[in-house]
Design an enzyme around this catalytic site. Structure first.
Site, PDB file in Angstrom:
ATOM      1  N   HIS A 269       0.826  -1.202   0.000  1.00  0.00           N
ATOM      2  CA  HIS A 269       0.000   0.000   0.000  1.00  0.00           C
ATOM      3  C   HIS A 269       0.864   1.259   0.000  1.00  0.00           C
ATOM      4  O   HIS A 269       0.436   2.304  -0.500  1.00  0.00           O
ATOM      5  CB  HIS A 269      -0.918   0.021   1.225  1.00  0.00           C
ATOM      6  N   ASP A 342      -4.781  -5.965  -7.820  1.00  0.00           N
ATOM      7  CA  ASP A 342      -4.988  -5.391  -6.501  1.00  0.00           C
ATOM      8  C   ASP A 342      -5.315  -3.909  -6.722  1.00  0.00           C
ATOM      9  O   ASP A 342      -5.230  -3.394  -7.850  1.00  0.00           O
ATOM     10  CB  ASP A 342      -3.733  -5.578  -5.647  1.00  0.00           C
TER      11      ASP A 342
END
Length: 614
Positions: A269, A342
């Site tokens: 992230h 993702d």
């Protein structure tokens, strides 16, 4: 069903009958100008496993009627702000305007002819089951009006630490808790409950199960989201979850994060991880769960935003790697289902290229669904320009669209995209489902240390409860459950970094109690939580630690009197913990990872499979 069909939906279903064959799907007429047929279209060889001939024929016919813009929209799956498709708060409207230039979720779907939407709490999509179902129906109506094709509505409902749809939906155990049960049957039943509840609210795809093998205890992003550190155990439990999710009235499962996110010290992230496994190590450690998922018939596989030089030394993340997505996943492993990225808002995929270029490169790599681009106008335009220039062949775009269409048909979304809002609570959070959750959670509780018979506690024990709590929920649930067993509990929330004043208060409470119970959350070297535990030990009374997330905390708390791993902090998990503490049940969980010593990661403090009973 109380949902009324729109004019577009009636058109979609018109003519259903014997000619529709097994899949119950008819041609999807449209007045839109279709993209030209002929050169550049994929052969009829695109074949999502598990689809019928009728479903594949519908997908091909629908593809031929779609405009270029409809095709481009079909490969995007976006988050949309608002709890209703058409009526939103000013705050949600402002977010949608900033991202998409329109106010409501329905308008976003119509503008970009989206193929998918994804739900989060922070987008106000998941307030309660009936609201979710109403939102789903509204979005599906908008999609059918825009392109005659229903949406893939997805969610990350891994359970445990990643739970998007909360109570009154059933609180189910997460992956590592299931690993501790050692029961593929139980994992399958839990996943089936998950799939049924998601299906009831109109979700059609779950981005679960996590197929990563967590061999790095310091992994900052996976941890308990993984079944464990043993490839065989992870493979068994992943296959079971796939079958459960995709079972009766279920949803598409997504095995993630390919080619494997279990051995990283970087959170994708916020950065770009590098997995240094050799090809042999990858085949032995990371690959087996994905092979098991494919063998179990998984509908979708999610790519990882990480670099794995053993598979591709270009420096590009797997999401953008043709060698990994097409070369390894498609050609070597033979996976013909849907491949989804993702989240494209994550820094791991954005470090080298802009958001528009990322979208194009992902499609060129072999991706079929682009999840959560943070700049939809730029990404949409980049794909549009790449198709126009020939850089992105129409055949590649059509292949991606066909896989999306076939997957929707396979899961029944095309035949019946709406849900009955009035019957949602007949499925979600039922007593039967709660019993499944409670049983699996109880089977996961793992006892690793119990010096001098500290547990079970005496029936009328007094306890000082300190440590981390999710708001007050975790401590409230544990206090109530222990009180129900006759204990008297004084609770103090000291958090993940107790102050000196909080430590002093906990010590004062401990001096007046028979035992101290400390709930910990990811204890690391030098953690203030370890300071708290040592201060309580100095009181001279037993100290019991309950690790609420990763089970590795005991490496930094080796001298505690008793240690339990719960893998979660939900009320159902706390009730299961209380039952063990009080001796109502004997723990049966087996450690699904190896816990190394704090000073030497090569030495095992507690081996895979450890677990005591009472």
């Amino acid at each position: 069903m109380t949902q009324h069909l729109s004019t577009t939906r009636r058109t979609l279903l018109r003519g259903l009958g014997a000619s529709a064959l097994v899949g119950g799907l008819a041609t999807c007429p449209t007045t839109a100008v279709a993209a030209p047929a002929g050169k550049g279209h994929p052969k009829d060889g695109v074949h999502v496993p598990g689809t019928t001939a009728a479903q594949r024929a519908w997908a091909r016919r629908t593809l031929r009627t779609m405009t270029r813009d409809q095709k481009i929209g079909q490969v995007f799956n976006q988050y949309l702000y608002g709890s209703d498709a058409n009526t939103v708060s000013e705050a949600d409207a402002a977010e949608n305007l900033k991202l998409y230039g329109v106010r409501t979720p329905a308008e976003v779907v119509a503008k970009y002819k989206l193929g998918g939407a994804i739900y989060f709490a922070w987008t106000n999509s998941v307030k309660d089951p009936e609201q979710i179902a109403t939102l789903s129906n509204g979005l599906q109506r908008a999609a059918l009006e825009a392109s005659d094709v229903p949406l893939t509505i997805s969610i990350d409902q891994e359970n445990g630490v990643v739970t998007r749809m909360g109570a009154p939906a059933t609180t189910l155990p997460g992956a590592m808790a299931l690993g501790a049960t050692r029961s593929p049957h139980e994992a399958r039943i839990v996943a089936r409950v998950n799939g049924q509840e998601l299906h009831a609210v109109g979700v059609t795809m779950n981005h679960a199960p996590d197929a990563d093998v967590n061999v790095n205890p310091a992994n900052p992003v996976i941890g308990v989201r993984s079944v464990g550190s043993d490839p065989e155990l992870v493979s068994q439990m992943v296959a079971a979850q796939v079958k459960g999710l995709q079972g009766s009235k279920g949803v598409s499962a997504t095995a993630k994060h390919f080619p494997g996110h279990g051995d990283t010290a970087t959170d994708s992230h916020v950065g770009l991880p590098e997995i240094t496994h050799s090809r042999e190590e990858w085949e032995r450690i990371d690959l087996p769960p994905f092979k098991a998922a494919i063998a179990a018939g998984v509908d979708s596989i999610m790519s990882a935003h990480l670099v794995m030089p053993a598979l591709d030394d270009s420096g590009d993340p797997a999401t953008l790697s043709h060698k990994i997505i097409t070369g390894v996943l498609r050609e070597e492993l033979g996976f013909q289902g849907l491949v989804v990225t993702d989240g494209l808002q994550m820094e791991g995929v954005r470090q080298k290229y802009g958001d528009g270029e990322v979208a194009v490169r992902a499609l060129l790599a072999g991706i079929d669904m682009l999840l959560m681009t943070p700049d939809m106008p730029a990404a949409w335009q980049a794909v549009h320009d790449a198709v126009d220039s020939g850089r992105l062949p129409m055949a590649r775009l059509d292949e991606a669209v066909l896989r999306n269409l076939q997957t929707k048909a396979k899961r029944g979304v095309v035949a019946d995209p709406f849900v009955d809002v009035q019957r949602v609570m007949d499925v979600v959070g039922t007593l039967q489902h709660q019993r499944v959750a409670a049983g699996a959670t109880a089977d996961s509780i793992t006892l690793l240390r119990n010096e001098g018979g500290t547990l079970p506690l005496a029936g009328a024990a007094t306890a000082a409860l300190a440590g981390w709590s999710s708001k007050t929920e975790t401590h409230d649930a544990l206090t109530t459950a222990l009180s129900g067993h006759g204990a008297t509990v004084t609770a103090l929330q000291t958090g993940a970094s107790p102050t000196p004043e909080q430590v002093d208060a906990a010590v004062a409470a401990a001096k007046q109690a028979d035992v101290s119970i400390v709930t910990t959350y990811n204890v690391t070297k030098g953690s203030r939580q370890a300071v708290l535990v040592e201060a309580l030990r100095a009181v001279g009374k037993p100290v019991v630690v309950v690790a609420l997330r990763n089970p590795y905390d005991i490496a930094h708390l080796p001298q505690v009197d008793a240690y339990l791993a719960s893998y979660a902090w939900s009320p159902v998990a706390m009730r299961a913990v209380a039952d063990v503490l009080a001796g109502k049940t004997s723990p049966t969980g087996k450690l699904p990872v190896t816990i190394p010593t704090a000073d030497d990661p090569s030495k095992a403090l507690y081996p895979f499979g450890a677990g005591l009973t009472l």
